[in-house]
Motif scaffolding. Structure first.
Motif, mmCIF file in Angstrom:
data_model
loop_
_atom_site.group_PDB
_atom_site.id
_atom_site.type_symbol
_atom_site.label_atom_id
_atom_site.label_comp_id
_atom_site.label_asym_id
_atom_site.label_seq_id
_atom_site.Cartn_x
_atom_site.Cartn_y
_atom_site.Cartn_z
ATOM 1 N N VAL A 101 0.863 -1.111 -0.159
ATOM 2 C CA VAL A 101 0.042 0.120 0.221
ATOM 3 C C VAL A 101 1.056 1.510 -0.234
ATOM 4 C CG1 VAL A 101 -1.812 1.235 1.534
ATOM 5 C CG2 VAL A 101 -1.668 -1.495 1.048
ATOM 6 N N ASN A 102 0.356 2.010 -1.036
ATOM 7 C CA ASN A 102 1.795 3.790 -1.433
ATOM 8 C C ASN A 102 2.972 3.332 -1.365
ATOM 9 O OD1 ASN A 102 -0.875 4.811 -0.693
ATOM 10 N ND2 ASN A 102 -0.501 4.589 0.953
ATOM 11 N N ASP A 103 3.199 1.732 -2.015
ATOM 12 C CA ASP A 103 4.527 1.378 -2.274
ATOM 13 C C ASP A 103 5.828 1.194 -0.693
ATOM 14 O OD1 ASP A 103 4.143 2.315 -4.212
ATOM 15 O OD2 ASP A 103 4.851 4.371 -5.036
ATOM 16 N N GLU A 214 -9.085 0.438 -6.179
ATOM 17 C CA GLU A 214 -7.905 1.274 -7.800
ATOM 18 C C GLU A 214 -9.472 0.923 -8.650
ATOM 19 O OE1 GLU A 214 -4.181 0.012 -7.412
ATOM 20 O OE2 GLU A 214 -3.618 1.114 -5.490
#
Length: 259
Positions: A101-103, A214
């Motif tokens: 999540v979020n890289d 997403e």
């Protein structure tokens, strides 16, 4: 002029060009089908973001027996907003490792919410980072609220390709949220889809990062479809161009006169 097209060589070339074009056309049609599917999914994602949450029992089919999962969510139920009230079963909490999540790589925490009728919904409470020591270091998981909890979230279909189930430090650990597989580890009937929590009463621990919903990249499939259709046209055009060149050979260059 074009009688040469009836020779075995040119007939074979024609068959090859048509076969190649047909295969490319089918590949383009398949990519266009995926484009339509992904567009429909994106529309459901957008619609679910603002829809009034429905009771989960009206959206998903009720599971029947302990240790089994209910029917999988219908296509129009995926990503819809639902609400449910029950009590978390922390004793059967599930850690889903290697989730990004979020890289950042960490864990998703999935906790069964047992409803008043004895059935349960797997609720993804959110993402948390690993403990210091690396991406696989087991984190300290915030405790579940005591008593009854009301959850609002988005229906997520069960994930495919389940791996091995492990139990470490009293918790189940997996790589995929495969509801059918996880239901066999639990003592109650489990709904066939799980829920990404977006709201909770009482409020969720701020340590959790909500799991983003997403959009699918439908344009990529649309581009591939056009690409394959162009390749099909080019295969036929190439055969036609070669045939025209054969029928209209260039005049031989004149030899310069000797002095």
């Amino acid at each position: 002029m074009y009688r040469f097209l009836l020779t075995p060589r040119w007939i074979g070339g024609f068959v090859l060009a048509v076969a190649a074009a047909a295969v490319m056309l089918l590949l383009g049609n398949w990519q266009h089908h995926r484009y339509d599917e992904r567009n429909a999914l994106n529309a459901r994602v957008d619609a679910g973001a603002t829809a009034t949450p429905a009771d989960i029992t009206t959206v998903l089919g009720r599971p029947a027996a302990p240790g089994t999962a209910g029917p999988r969510p219908a296509d129009d139920a995926a990503w819809s907003r639902v609400t449910m009230t029950g009590r978390y079963d922390a004793a059967n909490e599930i850690l889903v490792r290697s989730r990004t999540v979020n890289d950042a790589v960490g864990y998703e925490v999935v906790t069964p919410l047992v409803l008043a009728d004895g059935t349960a919904v797997l609720v993804d409470r959110g993402w948390i980072p690993p403990a210091p020591g690396g991406a696989t270091a087991v984190p300290a998981v915030p405790a579940v609220p005591a008593g009854q909890v009301t959850v609002v979230g988005r229906v997520h279909p069960s994930e495919s390709r389940p791996g091995a189930i492990e139990r470490r430090d009293g918790r189940i650990q997996v790589r995929r949220v495969a509801v059918d597989q996880l239901a066999g580890e639990l003592p109650y009937p489990v709904y066939g889809g799980y829920v990404l929590m977006t709201e909770q009463t009482p409020a969720a621990d701020p340590a959790f990062v909500p799991i983003p919903v997403e959009h699918e990249n439908a344009l990529q499939n649309g581009g591939y479809a056009i690409q394959w259709w162009l390749f099909a046209a080019m295969a036929l055009a190439a055969y036609g161009w070669l045939a025209w060149r054969e029928a209209h050979p260039r005049p031989a260059a004149a030899t310069p006169a000797a002095r």
